[in-house]
Each structure stands twice: as structure tokens, then as C-alpha cells.
Design an enzyme around this catalytic site. Structure first.
Site, short mmCIF file in Angstrom:
data_model
loop_
_atom_site.label_atom_id
_atom_site.label_comp_id
_atom_site.label_asym_id
_atom_site.label_seq_id
_atom_site.Cartn_x
_atom_site.Cartn_y
_atom_site.Cartn_z
N ASN A 160 52.66 83.00 -69.90
CA ASN A 160 52.84 84.45 -69.73
C ASN A 160 53.99 84.93 -70.03
O ASN A 160 54.98 84.57 -69.55
CB ASN A 160 52.59 84.27 -67.94
CG ASN A 160 51.21 83.70 -67.30
OD1 ASN A 160 50.49 83.24 -68.18
ND2 ASN A 160 51.51 83.35 -66.23
N TYR A 168 56.25 88.38 -71.10
CA TYR A 168 56.38 89.67 -70.82
C TYR A 168 57.68 90.16 -71.29
O TYR A 168 57.94 91.26 -71.97
CB TYR A 168 56.30 90.02 -69.21
CG TYR A 168 54.96 90.01 -68.80
CD1 TYR A 168 54.11 90.90 -68.68
CD2 TYR A 168 54.62 88.69 -67.97
CE1 TYR A 168 52.79 90.66 -67.88
CE2 TYR A 168 53.44 88.45 -67.38
CZ TYR A 168 52.41 89.58 -67.24
OH TYR A 168 51.48 89.30 -67.07
N HIS A 214 47.44 79.70 -57.68
CA HIS A 214 48.07 80.99 -58.67
C HIS A 214 48.87 81.32 -57.10
O HIS A 214 48.38 82.63 -56.52
CB HIS A 214 47.03 81.62 -59.06
CG HIS A 214 47.64 82.85 -59.87
ND1 HIS A 214 47.29 82.90 -61.29
CD2 HIS A 214 48.62 83.76 -59.60
CE1 HIS A 214 47.81 84.28 -61.72
NE2 HIS A 214 48.82 84.59 -60.66
N ARG A 241 39.83 85.10 -67.22
CA ARG A 241 40.88 84.13 -66.63
C ARG A 241 41.14 84.57 -65.16
O ARG A 241 41.40 85.77 -65.02
CB ARG A 241 42.33 84.26 -67.36
CG ARG A 241 43.27 83.42 -66.65
CD ARG A 241 44.56 83.24 -67.44
NE ARG A 241 45.70 82.38 -66.68
CZ ARG A 241 46.65 83.07 -65.79
NH1 ARG A 241 46.78 84.37 -65.94
NH2 ARG A 241 47.51 82.42 -65.37
N GLU A 286 52.69 79.22 -63.22
CA GLU A 286 54.12 80.02 -63.20
C GLU A 286 54.85 78.99 -62.01
O GLU A 286 55.66 79.70 -61.12
CB GLU A 286 54.13 81.31 -62.80
CG GLU A 286 53.47 82.08 -64.08
CD GLU A 286 53.75 83.59 -63.79
OE1 GLU A 286 54.29 84.11 -62.75
OE2 GLU A 286 53.36 84.55 -64.86
N GLU A 331 49.10 85.36 -70.29
CA GLU A 331 49.34 86.79 -69.83
C GLU A 331 50.32 87.49 -70.97
O GLU A 331 51.27 87.10 -71.08
CB GLU A 331 49.83 86.84 -68.39
CG GLU A 331 49.16 86.29 -67.27
CD GLU A 331 49.76 86.37 -65.71
OE1 GLU A 331 50.74 87.11 -65.82
OE2 GLU A 331 49.30 85.76 -65.03
#
Ligand SMILES: *[C@@H]1O[C@H](CO)[C@@H](O)[C@H](O)[C@H]1NC(C)=O
Ligand SMILES: *[C@@H]1O[C@H](CO)[C@@H](O)[C@H](O)[C@H]1NC(C)=O
Ligand SMILES: *[C@@H]1O[C@H](CO)[C@@H](O)[C@H](O)[C@H]1NC(C)=O
Length: 500
Positions: free
Chosen positions: A328, A330, A142, A98, A188, A395
Site C-alpha cells: 500500500n 502513498y 485488516h 479488494r 499492514e 492501495e
């Protein structure tokens, strides 16, 4: 070996009690994609080479705003090392890489002519990946908005962004779509707008008092306007792709959101409501229009007239404008109801969460709350609230934020543990009906980590960022992931992750 003995041995092996929890990649659905990722600004370097012009991130870093005052002018220098990197990916056994295309490298002025050197670079990278049997999964935008578009019309704040973005996306489909089968329109948007236009800590550093100290901006309106334009730009690129390219190129297209999961800080119903509100502002802001054609009801009621409206035509174009959604993931953020302390008319989101955990502070201190179960909650939420769309975990990864000076570090067994914990949760979610289709470790290599500069390292492969040659080396976690990708087992479970 005597045939009978061989048969006996086979029989013994077949009847050995198999540890039910020792998962391998074969336990994931057919066609499930395992990869790793980076993004253009973070990994390429060669900032002023081959006709590339500055993005708003070049401007920001050159003014010294990353925490370690570094720039990404060279970073991991993938621009010059892409062949070595693809070879490493191949050796590791990645199904997919990616990465993103740098808008200011392909179309340096933001609109107009394609830069032949930029075109050549991405053609080379894509061809090299395909030669090695690795699928390119490409993000079109991005964070690295061409500075020229920021200067000309304030970037995301102008509806002119939608047309320029669509033309840029079309240049990508036309140039690379014969080989690229997975496109992400925007990465994002839910943090780009908050960081850049609400708190103002990211470029273009716009915000207003009392939410931050910027020279311009309006934290109460601009994030919503920018997000609105990003949604419309996404829908515009998807409808163009579907109308002109998808039938022949046979690719899939989606969008990737930051997927913090908000969990109530206590058992109180107020905190449960705060967590839901936070999830609606963070995830629903984009998912709701993409599935139902309008913003979530709680946003309409709290933000009121400051929240832009969709025309009837736009409301029709948005729902279903994706083949998959990327997340993504986290962090878990603990939400505590905090209505009274904030003027909701001005600050509609984050108020609840700031009460208990400021995620930026946590990241700065390297204290990411370690909560693999939160990935399961996120996937469950997408299943129940948004019709269980195909999901790519785009991610997920582990930051090492140990002190400078940076040194060459192979030993990162915490990272291997982290990845195994998340893969286990992912597997359990799929078994429980989630529609996850892929998993990408962030990051393949150490890269420039935006606001955190080089202080945070996520790489399966390290990069000697101080050495002239930017030497790569495979960390233990990279070796572990490689073993898993080639059929190895996750270490036996036992750490069944449930919410504390
Ligand atoms: C803005 O700057 C002032 C003075 O430096 C500081 O006290 C205040 O906390 C800052 N506000 C924000 C929201 O960062
Ligand atoms: C929530 O309630 C459960 C049982 O009612 C209790 O075990 C748990 O400690 C409570 N959690 C919090 C954060 O108060
Ligand atoms: C499985 O999914 C259901 C909803 O579809 C959910 O209520 C349940 O909590 C999930 N179980 C686990 C273990 O995630």
C-alpha cells in the site's frame, strides 16, 4: 465505403505517428489486474447487525478517538448496498475488488462458531462479484481484531493469537476458497503495531513514556512482540493453505505491507544511511523474515534482546511463505540522521524520519508529498533486495481532505492526474524489470478512514455520508479510470517523474 478507400484509410491510421507515451492497459503485461478496494470495518456499517460483535476499532471509535469523533457504525453501509456497489464496479470495468472479511462478523467471539449471517453475507458478496465477472481479492485480517480477544489475552501480544488467527483463516479458506483465488493474510502489520503499540494513537492504545501517553503498554518491546506474532500467524495460515487447500482451490496467498518509501533528506552519507535504516525497519521488518528467515541485521543490532528470536523451525517456515506481496503505497518520508537526539536503546525506528517529516502530521494537514517516483524506488528496492517477488500494489490513491461540511463533489481532476502519474511510473518500473502484477486504487468508495474518520475522502465514487440512503455517485476520476480500464489512453506523458 468503397473497399479501396477503406484500405487506404486503414493504412493512414496505421502509419499515424503514435504517441509513444500514450499508454493504455494493453501496455501492461498480460493478466495484469486493475481493481479498487475497501476494507470491512471501513465500508460495511451494520456494526451491530447480523450477529456481528465489536472489534477493537468499534471500541476505539465509540470512545471518540477518531479525529472527527465519528464511528463506522453505518459508514458507506455496503452491508446493505453491496448489490448496487458490485453493479457500479461492473459498470466501471474493474477486474477485481479488494475487500476484507470482518473477523468479528464471521466469528464474532474471535474463536469458535461461525456466525451463519456473516457467512451468508460474504457468500452473497462473493457470488455477486463473480456473477459480474469481478475477481474477489480478499484480505483475511485488516485491523478489526475481535474485542473479545483483546480482552481475553491482549490480542496480538499473546502467542495465542496465532492459533485463533489460523483457525479463523481456515474458516475463510473452507467457506470461500472455492471462489476466492487471491488471499491476503494480514493488512499492514507494519503500521498496526506501530500505531497500536508504540505511539498508541490507534487501538488498542498501548504505549509508554516518553513515546506517548497511554495507561498501559511498553513502546520499546510490544511492537516487536506483536509483529513477531503476526509474522508467525501469517506463516501458519500460509502453510495450512498450501498443505490443505491450494492444490484443489488453486489460489494464491500473500501479505500486504504499508509501503512508505524513505528517501534521504540531503546528499550526506549519514542521511542516506538513515533512509536505508528506515526502510529496513519499515519494510525489512517483514520482508526480511519472509525472504531470508530472520529480521534485518540493523534491527538485530539496534534492538538487541528486545527483538524476539525465531526458532530454527520458524526460520525455515517463513522464507517463501507468500505467492505475492502487496504494498500500500502513498508517501515518501524524508529521512535525516538523528542518532544523537534519540536514545536508540528505547526508540529504534522513526527517530530518523521524525526529524524531517512526521507522516501523521502531514496526513492530518492533507499534505501528502506528491512523489510518484517513490513508487518506482520502492519497486526497485524490492527487486534488488528481495529477489523481485510478484507485487500487487494493493492501495494507492488521493485524499481529498477539504473542509466540512462534506458536499457532493464530482470534480476531482487532481485525483485523475494522480492516478495517471502513478500508473505511468508503474509501467516504467515493469519495463525496467519489476514484477508488479496488479494495481488497486484506494478506494472504490468513500469510506471511514480510520483515525481520520470522514475527513479524508479517497473514493473513485463518492458517498453522501449525511444522507439516509448513503447515495453513491461516480466522480470524474471514476469515469476516467473506467475509460482507462476499457482501453482508453493515459494522457500523454511528459511529466516524467524523477526524484527531485
Ligand atoms: C504527554 O502528555 C503531556 C501532558 O499533556 C504532553 O506535554 C506530552 O507532550 C505528551 N507526550 C506525548 C509523547 O504525546
Ligand atoms: C545533491 O547533489 C546534487 C549534485 O551533486 C545536487 O544537484 C543536489 O542539489 C543535491 N541535493 C541536495 C538535497 O542537497
Ligand atoms: C532500473 O533498474 C535498475 C536496477 O535493476 C536501477 O539501477 C535503475 O535505477 C532502474 N531505472 C529506473 C529508471 O528506474
Amino acid at each position: 465505403m468503397a473497399p479501396r478507400l477503406f484500405v487506404l484509410l486503414l493504412f493512414c491510421l496505421a502509419t499515424l505517428p503514435r504517441d509513444a507515451a500514450a499508454l493504455t492497459r494493453r501496455d501492461f503485461p498480460d493478466g495484469f489486474i486493475f481493481g479498487a478496494g475497501t476494507s470491512a470495518f471501513q465500508v460495511e456499517g451494520a456494526a451491530a447487525e447480523g450477529g456481528r460483535k465489536p472489534s477493537i476499532w468499534d471500541t476505539f471509535t465509540h470512545q471518540g478517538y477518531s479525529f472527527d469523533k465519528s464511528t463506522a457504525d453505518i459508514s458507506a453501509d455496503q452491508y446493505h448496498h453491496y448489490k448496487d456497489d458490485v453493479k457500479l464496479m461492473h459498470e466501471m470495468g474493474l477486474d477485481a475488488y479488494r475487500f476484507s472479511i470482518a473477523w468479528p462478523r464471521l466469528i464474532p467471539d474471535g474463536r469458535g462458531e461461525i456466525n451463519p449471517k456473516g457467512l451468508e453475507y460474504y457468500n452473497n458478496l462473493i457470488d455477486e462479484l463473480i456473477r459480474h465477472g469481478i475477481e474477489p481479492h480478499v484480505t483475511i485480517y485488516h485491523f478489526d481484531l475481535p474485542q473479545s480477544l483483546q480482552d481475553e489475552y491482549n490480542g496480538l501480544l499473546s502467542p495465542r493469537f496465532i492459533d485463533d488467527y489460523t483457525a479463523y483463516a481456515e474458516a475463510c479458506f473452507k467457506s470461500f476458497g472455492d471462489r476466492v483465488k487471491h488471499w491476503v493474510t494480514v493488512n499492514e502489520p507494519n503500521i498496526e503495531t506501530i500505531g497500536g503499540l508504540d505511539s498508541g494513537v490507534l487501538p488498542p492504545q498501548r504505549c509508554s513514556h516518553p513515546f506517548g501517553n497511554c495507561t498501559w503498554g511498553d513502546s520499546t518491546t510490544e511492537p516487536y512482540i506483536a509483529a513477531h506474532h503476526l509474522l508467525l500467524a501469517h506463516a501458519s495460515a500460509v502453510s495450512l493453505y498450501r498443505a490443505k487447500y491450494q492444490a484443489t482451490q488453486r489460489g494464491q496467498i500473500g501479505i500486504t505491507l504499508l509501503g512508505w518509501w524513505h528517501e534521504p533528506a540531503t546528499n550526506s552519507s549519514e542521511d542516506a544511511a538513515a533512509a536505508m535504516r528506515m526502510n529496513d525497519f519499515h519494510i525489512g521488518w517483514f520482508m526480511h523474515p519472509l525472504v531470508y528467515g530472520d529480521y534485518p541485521a540493523v534491527m538485530r543490532s539496534r534492538v538487541g534482546a528486545r527483538l524476539p528470536d525465531f526458532t530454527a523451525e520458524q526460520s525455515k517456515k517463513l522464507p517463501g511463505s507468500f505467492d505475492f506481496v502487496g504494498f500500500n503505497h502513498y508517501l515518501v518520508v524524508r529521512a535525516r540522521a538523528h542518532d544523537s537526539a534519540f536514545n536508540m536503546k528505547q526508540r529504534d525506528y522513526y527517530a530518523d524520519a521524525y526529524a524531517i517529516a512526521n507522516p501523521f502530521d502531514d496526513i492530518q494537514e492533507g499534505r501528502l508529498e506528491y512523489a510518484p517516483w517513490a513508487l518506482g524506488r520502492l519497486l526497485d528496492h524490492l527487486k534488488l533486495k528481495y529477489g523481485n517477488p510478484p507485487v500487487m500494489i494493493h492501495e494507492n490513491g488521493y485524499a481529498d481532505a477539504s473542509e466540512l461540511p462534506r458536499k457532493v463533489e464530482y470534480d476531482d481532476d487532481d485525483r485523475s492526474e494522480f492516478l495517471q502519474d502513478y500508473l505511468e511510473v508503474l509501467y516504467l518500473s515493469i519495463r525496467n524489470g519489476s514484477n508488479a502484477r496488479g494495481y488497486f486504487v484506494w478506494s472504490f468508495l468513500d469510506v471511514f478512514e480510520f483515525l481520520f474518520g470522514y475527513r479524508m475522502r479517497f473514493g473513485l465514487c463518492g458517498v453522501d455520508m449525511d444522507g439516509e440512503g448513503r447515495t453513491r455517485y461516480v466522480r470524474n476520476s471514476g469515469r476516467w479510470y473506467s475509460g482507462f480500464l476499457k482501453g482508453g489512453e493515459l494522457r500523454p506523458a511528459g511529466k516524467a517523474y524523477v526524484a527531485a
